[in-house]
Design an enzyme around this catalytic site. Structure first.
Site, short mmCIF file in Angstrom:
data_model
loop_
_atom_site.label_atom_id
_atom_site.label_comp_id
_atom_site.label_asym_id
_atom_site.label_seq_id
_atom_site.Cartn_x
_atom_site.Cartn_y
_atom_site.Cartn_z
CD GLU A 19 -2.55 -1.57 0.27
OE1 GLU A 19 -3.03 -0.38 -0.58
OE2 GLU A 19 -3.16 -2.57 -0.16
CG HIS A 151 -12.64 -0.68 -1.28
ND1 HIS A 151 -11.74 -1.78 -1.63
CD2 HIS A 151 -11.70 0.36 -1.24
CE1 HIS A 151 -10.52 -1.20 -1.64
NE2 HIS A 151 -10.39 0.02 -1.36
CG ASP A 155 -6.83 3.97 3.78
OD1 ASP A 155 -6.69 3.33 2.80
OD2 ASP A 155 -5.97 5.18 4.12
N GLY A 156 -7.60 1.21 4.43
CA GLY A 156 -7.13 0.25 5.01
C GLY A 156 -7.81 -1.12 4.57
CG ASN A 157 -11.56 -0.99 2.12
OD1 ASN A 157 -12.33 -1.38 3.16
ND2 ASN A 157 -11.58 0.23 2.05
N GLY A 158 -7.39 -3.15 1.77
CA GLY A 158 -6.75 -4.18 1.27
C GLY A 158 -5.82 -5.04 2.34
NE ARG A 159 -2.83 -1.27 4.84
CZ ARG A 159 -2.33 0.13 4.63
NH1 ARG A 159 -0.80 -0.02 5.36
NH2 ARG A 159 -2.74 1.11 4.11
NE ARG A 162 -2.33 -7.14 1.93
CZ ARG A 162 -2.64 -5.80 1.10
NH1 ARG A 162 -3.20 -5.86 -0.10
NH2 ARG A 162 -2.39 -4.61 1.59
#
Length: 220
Positions: A19, A151, A155-159, A162
């Site tokens: 990110e 989503h 913010d922080g959705n990718g982390r 995973r």
């Protein structure tokens, strides 16, 4: 506990690096293991590191429960984001005041904020209903894809995606998957194309899982 300790710094580093966080693996280890303040980085990057590590530890506390609930997802986000001033309302879904989100490298819009609660309730139900119907690696990859397309957070959705993927893998007694920054372009590409060709992302994650199994076997 050894597995948890072994992967903590590396998973925190890789997930943040994907990110754009500029902390190195060694700097990440220094922060997490010694509490040393690293010069040349913003407080935002430091808190991404410590916040992800807290969420990671919570993930390990949860793996025996064999469930993924909305409360669990919100707690992961809260732990990750609670000290990051740029992320409004840690642990809460985006609303009209924080709805301008996008997926890196994606041409597809995210669902409107008004649809997020419904989408997330459906996601939690889906996780419960298909757990025993899919191969664990396929299940984990599809959970990642489905979550990231929603989503739900500002913010922080990718982390969080995973961490959710790895929660499932650990619950099903598989190795956690690390996505190294060198695979970032492939990761984003297969995730984007997963809307049309989901098998591509599933295969990508399966390869990362196989890598981790091989690496862990070398340590035995």
């Amino acid at each position: 506990m050894q597995l948890q300790k072994y992967y903590k710094a590396e998973m925190t580093w890789t997930s943040n690096a994907l990110e754009g966080n500029t902390l190195t693996l060694e700097e990440t280890k220094m922060i997490l293991e010694s509490g040393i303040t690293v010069r040349g980085h913003t407080s935002h990057e430091i808190y991404e590191c410590t916040g992800h590590a807290e969420a990671y530890d919570y993930m390990f506390d949860h793996i025996r429960k064999k469930e993924i609930t909305e409360e669990y997802i919100k707690k992961l986000h809260y732990l990750f984001a609670k000290n990051i001033t740029d992320i409004p309302s840690p642990g809460e879904y985006r609303d009209v005041s924080k709805t301008f989100v996008g997926i890196t490298g994606s041409e597809y819009p995210c669902p409107d904020y008004e649809k997020v609660p419904e989408k997330m309730a459906e996601f939690a139900d889906w996780v419960s209903s298909v757990r025993n119907e899919l191969h664990p690696v396929e299940f984990a990859a599809e959970a990642h894809r489905t979550f990231i397309y929603i989503h739900p957070f500002p913010d922080g959705n990718g982390r969080i995606a995973r961490l959710l993927m790895n929660t499932i893998l650990l619950q099903e007694q598989y190795m956690p998957v690390l996505i190294h920054p060198i695979h970032r372009n492939k990761y984003i590409h297969t995730l984007e194309n997963g809307r049309i060709y989901p098998n591509g992302f599933d295969i990508f994650i399966a390869k990362r899982e196989l890598e981790q199994q091989k690496q862990f076997m070398k340590l035995q």
